[in-house]
Design a protein around this motif. Structure first.
Motif: not given
Length: 466
Positions: A17-21
């Motif tokens: 999630y820290g990458h996809t956002m």
């Protein structure tokens, strides 16, 4: 190609999630500029993203690839937050198997650029023959990548043992306040690396194979590190800015926020400590107890977000010490699993943030000028971030044993109190508050996004004239 011609850009983030956002934020900006965006990920990761504003849906489409099964990865897992750290290598192997569907997609969809993450080391091999340009987008900051060094260091064997990462490398040419890993952090991080291809090899190959590098940072915060990277990589490094998130609330969580807000409204300005260790940090029971006792001994009002563990770790879900919640009920809130972090940090009663030092969380805290109690999650870039912010005096790191990462509740309490209330902590509070000018500056952020977009457009134009 004329400057107004629109590009087809594929986004390919890592499965966290820290990458996809951050990838989604950049996607939305590029789509707003009229470019066609194909955001590629797995069904579960795409379903977790916030809904798109209607005006962007014609330019931004989601492309779902099913994650291939690999032996060792529990069924149904598609993100790092769903597995303990020692299972992450299997997730990397599954991600590597997306090579074939991605190749087919590129052959049939006239993509001009792929903006990609640190993991798909095989991407240059399939993009170059198809004439597709690559941008390596690091969601980490420039100081982390400066520590990792040039491709020759990443792909070479100069640093083989965990101990080799505990010293400042010789290529750092600016004062950097001892930004290096502690031994326990490096040992811990090695658990999530694939034995066949290390994270360093992945990054080294992608830096070599891309047209340019971008990262989630800005010159105003770390000019020296960005300038060094341009020298080390011998190619453009174009920061995308800090991408500070906008304050908005998912409607289905309104009731939860109302209760938290009413509690915060009753507390004094900058008096509350907020504690959250991200979606992937899993402390041992002993560490969790020491942290809890430290929070208790600090005698400050607090909100603590406690996350349940991924299944299958053979430990109890809840490892807060028995009786803790009852003892602190008059001054503390313990929230389970999810909390509206941005809303909490934005509230005037919050004065400090005890954080695992993930870069996204740091950006959110400094957007609102909150002083930091730095408690490195001991994985990925978190230890380096802790040293960076400690060095810039916007927070204070909780001392841990360098070998095993252990710490005491007394040190936790003393560090919290120093940052939050004691006179010698005024320097941290003042410096953190001043950081709002950089981290909370939406105009600055948009300028970087504009510059990044212009760079892609102009690179594409000039490439067509060869």
């Amino acid at each position: 190609m004329d400057r107004t011609e629109k590009l087809h850009i594929a986004m390919f983030p890592w499965l966290a999630y820290g990458h996809t956002m951050p990838f989604l934020e950049v996607s939305k900006f590029l789509a707003q500029k009229g470019h066609r965006i194909s955001y590629i990920s797995t069904p579960k990761n795409i379903s977790r993203l916030p809904k798109l504003p209607p005006h962007l849906s014609s330019n931004l489409s989601f492309v779902e690839f099913s994650l291939p099964h690999v032996h060792g990865l529990p069924p149904g897992v598609e993100a790092t937050s769903e597995v303990p750290i020692d299972k992450v290598p299997y997730l990397k192997r599954a991600y590597d198997k997306l090579r074939d569907p991605l190749t087919d997609f590129l052959k049939n969809s006239n993509v001009n650029w792929i903006i990609h993450d640190f993991a798909p080391y095989w991407l240059p091999g399939i993009a170059a023959p198809l004439g597709v340009n690559l941008v390596f987008f690091s969601i980490f900051n420039a100081s982390t990548f400066a520590f990792l060094g040039p491709p020759s260091a990443l792909l070479g064997d100069r640093r083989k043992r965990p101990e080799d990462f505990t010293v400042i490398p010789e290529w750092i040419d600016y004062p950097c306040n001892n930004i290096a890993f502690k031994l326990h952090e490096m040992v811990n991080h090695q658990q999530c690396m694939d034995d066949d291809v290390s994270d360093f090899q992945r990054i080294g190959r992608l830096i070599q194979g891309c047209q340019f590098v971008t990262m989630r940072t800005c010159f105003e915060f770390e000019r020296d590190a960005i300038k060094l990277l341009i020298k080390l990589y011998q190619k453009p490094v174009v920061p995308v800015g800090l991408l500070p998130p906008l304050l908005s609330l998912p409607s289905n969580e309104d009731n939860k926020w109302e209760a938290i807000k009413s509690w915060l409204d009753s507390e004094g300005e900058k008096s509350v400590l907020y504690i959250a260790l991200g979606s992937e940090v899993n402390l041992s029971e002993e560490s969790m107890h020491q942290l809890a006792f430290g929070i208790e001994k600090s005698n400050l009002p607090f909100i603590w977000v406690v996350r349940n563990r991924p299944v299958g770790e053979g430990q109890m879900n809840d490892i807060i010490p028995p009786g803790f919640e009852k003892r602190v009920s008059n001054r503390g809130l313990v929230l389970r699993d999810w909390a509206p972090q941005l809303q909490i940090l934005a509230h005037s009663s919050v004065g400090g943030f005890l954080t695992h030092c993930g870069w996204s969380s740091i950006i959110e805290a400094l957007k609102y000028g909150r002083a930091l109690i730095l408690f490195s999650g001991a994985s990925s870039d978190q230890g380096l971030n802790a040293r960076l912010l400690h060095g810039k005096k916007v927070g204070l790191e909780i001392e841990k044993n360098e070998v095993d990462g252990s710490f005491t509740s007394d040190l936790v309490a003393a560090t919290i109190r120093r940052v939050m209330v004691e006179p010698e902590g005024e320097v941290f509070r003042a410096n953190a508050w001043a950081m709002r000018e950089i981290f909370g500056n939406e105009d600055l952020s948009n300028n970087y996004l504009n510059e990044f977009t212009r760079f892609i457009e102009e690179f594409s134009t000039s490439a067509c004239h060869y």
